[in-house]
Each structure stands twice: as structure tokens, then as C-alpha cells.
Design an enzyme around this catalytic site. Structure first.
Site, PDB file in Angstrom:
ATOM      1  N   GLY A 160       0.757  -1.227   0.026  1.00 16.31           N
ATOM      2  CA  GLY A 160      -0.046   0.025  -0.113  1.00 16.31           C
ATOM      3  C   GLY A 160       0.865   1.142  -0.063  1.00 16.31           C
ATOM      4  O   GLY A 160       2.067   1.303  -0.332  1.00 16.31           O
ATOM      5  N   ARG A 242       1.551  -3.643  12.784  1.00 22.24           N
ATOM      6  CA  ARG A 242       0.787  -3.927  13.998  1.00 22.24           C
ATOM      7  C   ARG A 242       1.226  -5.271  14.595  1.00 22.24           C
ATOM      8  O   ARG A 242       1.525  -6.180  14.105  1.00 22.24           O
ATOM      9  CB  ARG A 242      -0.771  -4.048  13.538  1.00 22.24           C
ATOM     10  CG  ARG A 242      -1.373  -2.811  13.402  1.00 22.24           C
ATOM     11  CD  ARG A 242      -1.642  -1.856  14.613  1.00 22.24           C
ATOM     12  NE  ARG A 242      -2.318  -0.535  14.396  1.00 22.24           N
ATOM     13  CZ  ARG A 242      -1.666   0.359  14.115  1.00 22.24           C
ATOM     14  NH1 ARG A 242      -0.532   0.561  13.712  1.00 22.24           N
ATOM     15  NH2 ARG A 242      -2.510   1.587  14.005  1.00 22.24           N
ATOM     16  N   GLU A 271       0.686  -2.783  24.405  1.00 25.49           N
ATOM     17  CA  GLU A 271       1.639  -1.807  24.359  1.00 25.49           C
ATOM     18  C   GLU A 271       1.261  -0.860  25.802  1.00 25.49           C
ATOM     19  O   GLU A 271      -0.076  -0.758  25.972  1.00 25.49           O
ATOM     20  CB  GLU A 271       1.672  -0.717  23.295  1.00 25.49           C
ATOM     21  CG  GLU A 271       2.157  -1.670  22.026  1.00 25.49           C
ATOM     22  CD  GLU A 271       1.883  -0.825  20.677  1.00 25.49           C
ATOM     23  OE1 GLU A 271       1.556   0.210  20.857  1.00 25.49           O
ATOM     24  OE2 GLU A 271       2.493  -1.443  19.648  1.00 25.49           O
ATOM     25  N   HIS A 288       6.594   2.146  19.071  1.00 29.26           N
ATOM     26  CA  HIS A 288       5.618   2.294  18.086  1.00 29.26           C
ATOM     27  C   HIS A 288       5.816   3.785  17.746  1.00 29.26           C
ATOM     28  O   HIS A 288       4.836   4.509  17.955  1.00 29.26           O
ATOM     29  CB  HIS A 288       4.172   2.286  19.087  1.00 29.26           C
ATOM     30  CG  HIS A 288       3.117   1.945  18.120  1.00 29.26           C
ATOM     31  ND1 HIS A 288       1.936   1.307  18.217  1.00 29.26           N
ATOM     32  CD2 HIS A 288       2.875   2.470  16.816  1.00 29.26           C
ATOM     33  CE1 HIS A 288       0.992   1.509  17.316  1.00 29.26           C
ATOM     34  NE2 HIS A 288       1.635   2.299  16.293  1.00 29.26           N
TER      35      HIS A 288
END
Length: 323
Positions: A160, A242, A271, A288
Site C-alpha cells: 500500500g 501492527r 503496549e 511504536h
């Protein structure tokens, strides 16, 4: 559908931080006469905390928190969720539809930042930069013998926005790119010299594998013990997508047993992360932070705020999620 007044008078901003790089997003809300509340916790908000904070709000500028029935039921005036970032796996779309809540996101803003982090993590793993830094601080002078990125085969799962940008950034390194996607862009692949392959072929032949897919039912634990068994013992796995896309326990076992050469993990199943990957010597861990550049963060905040203003002006949302 619920009958709701059209205007937005109050917004809760759950993502943190917000408005610290630039106050412009908050200034825009104030100029529109829209009041706002900021995340008071200085960390990722929990779902129960969000349900309490959002009670009298018409819109939510959200982060990666889980938005479930408790949030929707406690926000009878909620009309719009504007997500700062690209991942939407934390939002229950069935509930959003039931409560007549529109959803928007900012898919372009974090793209370059995440793709650049992928490149950085590739270099870190290949040259063992973090490991060397750690050893040097422990008083160990050891020059690790790493490897070049140049000339390697890089497998990209998910082509993507981020996957395509990563492919562009890799061009100067003369790598062979193998890619896998449920809807391959053949024209882009031809232009970039990409070889479209099935997942097994990609796993078996790639020196570096980058995961750039959204979290869905079909990508949950996409990389499990069986997938890792197919990888080269010299391979490196990069996950900036993810956490649940990778079976963390399988990855821990693989790293401890030397089944693959290393990994870099920016996202986790839970997290903040505190788990067995912390004890693995051949993994690079980050918090992250794929989109955590000043430029990307400022753009994400502005674009999320702009959607609130568009809604309030009865304009078409720029990046509405249709479901």
C-alpha cells in the site's frame, strides 16, 4: 440511525501528545468556536478512561486506543471520529454504523516516516548498531561483522502507501524486491522492477522481510511459527505495522534458537511492551514510533483537525472511511 444535531461544539482529543509541536490544530478549533478537552493522562488512554472523558463530546480526535461499545454508549452526541494516523483496527465499525458515527483518518501523513524507519531498522539489524552500542556501554569493544543491504533481496508484505514508498527508498541500494499483496498494483510493480510472489516464495527467498499490512482477521498472526520456519536462517524480520501480525511467542522462540538472524519490532500485541523480547539479544525494539517525526506528527494532527472543521462546515470529508 440516531438523530443528531449537525454541528460540533466540543471535541475530545484522546491521542497524546497533541498540539505540542505546533499549536495550530488547537488554534483552528478555537477559531471555529469549538471547545476541546485533551488527554489528561500523559500516556495512551485506556478504553474505560476514554468512555469517561468523552461523555459530552460531539467528536473524537483519536489515537490507537480501542473504541468499543462502552465508548459509543457513553457518547450519545458523538458524530465523528477523526483518527490521527492510518491504523483503524481499534475502531468497531459495526458499532460506528449503528450509532451513526462517521470515521476519518490521515493515511498519507505518516507514510514517509514509517518507510524511513523501516530502512533505519534494516541497517540497524544488518550492521548490529544497537547491539554494538549496548556492548560498548558495557565495556565490551567488539566489532560485529555485519552485512550489506546493497544487493540483497527484500520482501515486502503489503504494497500500500507505505510499502510503495519503501520500495522507492530502496532503489539506490540495488536490491531485488519481492512483494506480496492481495491486490497487486501491476503497473507500479513493472515500473519499479518488483517481482510479485506468493507468501511462501517471499519468505523462503528474502534476506530482509518488511511487514506493511493493516491488522485484519486475515493478517492476525500472519507470521507464526510455520511462517518463520520457511525463512532463511540469515533472514531479518521488520515489523512496523501492527503487533498482532506477528506471533510474538513464535518470534521469541525463533530468536532464542537462532532460527533467523534477527528482527526489529516497533509494534506489539500489548503496549507499552514489557515481555520476553526484551531478553533477546538479536532484536531491536522501538516504542511504536513509526510516525514519530515532527513533520509527520504535525501533518497528522492538522489533517485530523481539518476533518472536524470540514464536518462542521457541511463539507465532504477528505479521508472518510466508508463501511
Amino acid at each position: 440511525m440516531m438523530d443528531k444535531a449537525s454541528s460540533i461544539k466540543k471535541v475530545f482529543i484522546s491521542t497524546h501528545p497533541f498540539g505540542e509541536i505546533s499549536s495550530k490544530p488547537l488554534d483552528l478549533l478555537e477559531a471555529q468556536g469549538i471547545s476541546y478537552g485533551l488527554n489528561p493522562y500523559g500516556r495512551k488512554i485506556t478504553t474505560s478512561e476514554l468512555a469517561t472523558q468523552i461523555k459530552d463530546c460531539d467528536a473524537l480526535i483519536a489515537g490507537t486506543e480501542i473504541i468499543d461499545s462502552s465508548v459509543f454508549e457513553n457518547a450519545p452526541n458523538l458524530k465523528l471520529i477523526s483518527r490521527v494516523g492510518i491504523g483503524l483496527d481499534g475502531i468497531d465499525f459495526d458499532l460506528a454504523k449503528m450509532h451513526d458515527v462517521k470515521i476519518a483518518f490521515t493515511p498519507d501523513a505518516p507514510t514517509l516516516a514509517v518507510a524511513e524507519l523501516c530502512i533505519g531498522l534494516m541497517f540497524d539489524c544488518l550492521r548490529m548498531i544497537t547491539a554494538t552500542d549496548r556492548h560498548l556501554r558495557e565495556g565490551k569493544w567488539h566489532r560485529h561483522m555485519g552485512g550489506l543491504l546493497y544487493g540483497k533481496t527484500v520482501g515486502i508484505i503489503g504494497m500500500g502507501r507505505i510499502g510503495k514508498t519503501l520500495a522507492h527508498l530502496l532503489q539506490p541500494f540495488n536490491v531485488k524486491i519481492m512483494a506480496n499483496d492481495i491486490e497487486p498494483d501491476m503497473a507500479f510493480g513493472h515500473m519499479m522492477g518488483i517481482e510479485w510472489v506468493d507468501k511462501r516464495t517471499l519468505l523462503e527467498n528474502s534476506d530482509v522481510i518488511s511487514l506493511n499490512v493493516p491488522l485484519t482477521k486475515s493478517t492476525y498472526h500472519l507470521v507464526d511459527d510455520k511462517a518463520i520456519e520457511k525463512m532463511k536462517p540469515t533472514a531479518i524480520l521488520i515489523n512496523t505495522a501492527r503487533g498482532p501480525i506477528v506471533d510474538e511467542s513464535a518470534l521469541v522462540d525463533a530468536l532464542q534458537q537462532g532460527m533467523i538472524a534477527g528482527a526489529a519490532v516497533d509494534v506489539f500485541e500489548n503496549e507499552p511492551y514489557d515481555g520476553p523480547l526484551n531478553q533477546c539479544e538479536t532484536v531491536v525494539l522501538t516504542c511504536h514510533m513509526g510516525a514519530s517525526t515532527k513533520e509527520s506528527r504535525q501533518r497528522m494532527e492538522l489533517e485530523a483537525t481539518d476533518e472536524i472543521i470540514r464536518y462542521n462546515s457541511n463539507e465532504k470529508l477528505k479521508n472518510e472511511v466508508l463501511f
